[in-house]
Design a protein around this motif. Structure first.
Motif, PDB file in Angstrom:
ATOM      1  N   THR A   1     -29.065  46.592  16.864  1.00 20.96           N
ATOM      2  CA  THR A   1     -29.180  45.747  18.040  1.00 20.96           C
ATOM      3  C   THR A   1     -29.490  46.617  19.254  1.00 20.96           C
ATOM      4  O   THR A   1     -29.243  47.830  19.261  1.00 20.96           O
ATOM      5  CB  THR A   1     -27.869  44.985  18.308  1.00 20.96           C
ATOM      6  N   GLN A   2     -30.014  45.990  20.284  1.00 21.78           N
ATOM      7  CA  GLN A   2     -30.272  46.716  21.527  1.00 21.78           C
ATOM      8  C   GLN A   2     -28.975  47.309  22.078  1.00 21.78           C
ATOM      9  O   GLN A   2     -28.959  48.430  22.575  1.00 21.78           O
ATOM     10  CB  GLN A   2     -30.913  45.798  22.561  1.00 21.78           C
ATOM     11  N   ARG A   3     -27.903  46.580  21.959  1.00 19.56           N
ATOM     12  CA  ARG A   3     -26.604  47.065  22.436  1.00 19.56           C
ATOM     13  C   ARG A   3     -26.176  48.332  21.685  1.00 19.56           C
ATOM     14  O   ARG A   3     -25.724  49.299  22.287  1.00 19.56           O
ATOM     15  CB  ARG A   3     -25.540  45.984  22.279  1.00 19.56           C
ATOM     16  N   SER A   4     -26.338  48.326  20.352  1.00 21.90           N
ATOM     17  CA  SER A   4     -25.975  49.502  19.552  1.00 21.90           C
ATOM     18  C   SER A   4     -26.839  50.706  19.910  1.00 21.90           C
ATOM     19  O   SER A   4     -26.347  51.832  19.994  1.00 21.90           O
ATOM     20  CB  SER A   4     -26.130  49.206  18.063  1.00 21.90           C
ATOM     21  N   ILE A   5     -28.130  50.456  20.108  1.00 19.91           N
ATOM     22  CA  ILE A   5     -29.036  51.535  20.502  1.00 19.91           C
ATOM     23  C   ILE A   5     -28.605  52.100  21.848  1.00 19.91           C
ATOM     24  O   ILE A   5     -28.535  53.324  22.023  1.00 19.91           O
ATOM     25  CB  ILE A   5     -30.491  51.034  20.559  1.00 19.91           C
ATOM     26  N   ALA A   6     -28.313  51.220  22.778  1.00 17.89           N
ATOM     27  CA  ALA A   6     -27.888  51.646  24.113  1.00 17.89           C
ATOM     28  C   ALA A   6     -26.628  52.510  24.038  1.00 17.89           C
ATOM     29  O   ALA A   6     -26.538  53.554  24.683  1.00 17.89           O
ATOM     30  CB  ALA A   6     -27.649  50.425  25.004  1.00 17.89           C
TER      31      ALA A   6
END
Length: 102
Positions: free
Chosen positions: A67-72
């Motif tokens: 997810t974008q959150r995990s990448i961030a």
């Protein structure tokens, strides 16, 4: 702290099939897709020309299904910045491929 567990994929940092590029480039569904689908050999060199961080983000998002959150969290940047980088990278790839096709 949340730990991300994702499937491991044996891919390098560039897609090898048009189907994977479709996911990356968000090409439209339906018959139009067949007319605009670029060959993988058109995509690979452009992916390799992206800055390393953008290639890494695209790999994490589209090949590791993060997810974008995990990448961030992994990169220590905001989810909004990850979203912008993904959008800008995909648009750059799409624009370059379409210019060459014209």
């Amino acid at each position: 702290m949340r730990t991300h567990t994702s499937r491991k994929h044996p891919h390098d940092d560039a897609p090898d099939t048009a189907a994977e590029f479709d996911r990356l480039a968000h090409l439209p569904e339906g018959a139009e897709r067949e007319a605009v689908r670029p060959p993988a050999e058109a995509v690979k060199p452009r992916l390799r020309r992206l800055p390393e961080r953008e290639r890494r983000i695209l790999y994490m998002r589209f090949f590791r299904d993060m997810t974008q959150r995990s990448i961030a969290e992994d990169l220590g940047i905001s989810q909004m910045h990850v979203s912008r980088l993904i959008s800008n990278s995909c648009e750059r790839l799409r624009r370059e491929i379409m210019q060459d096709a014209a």
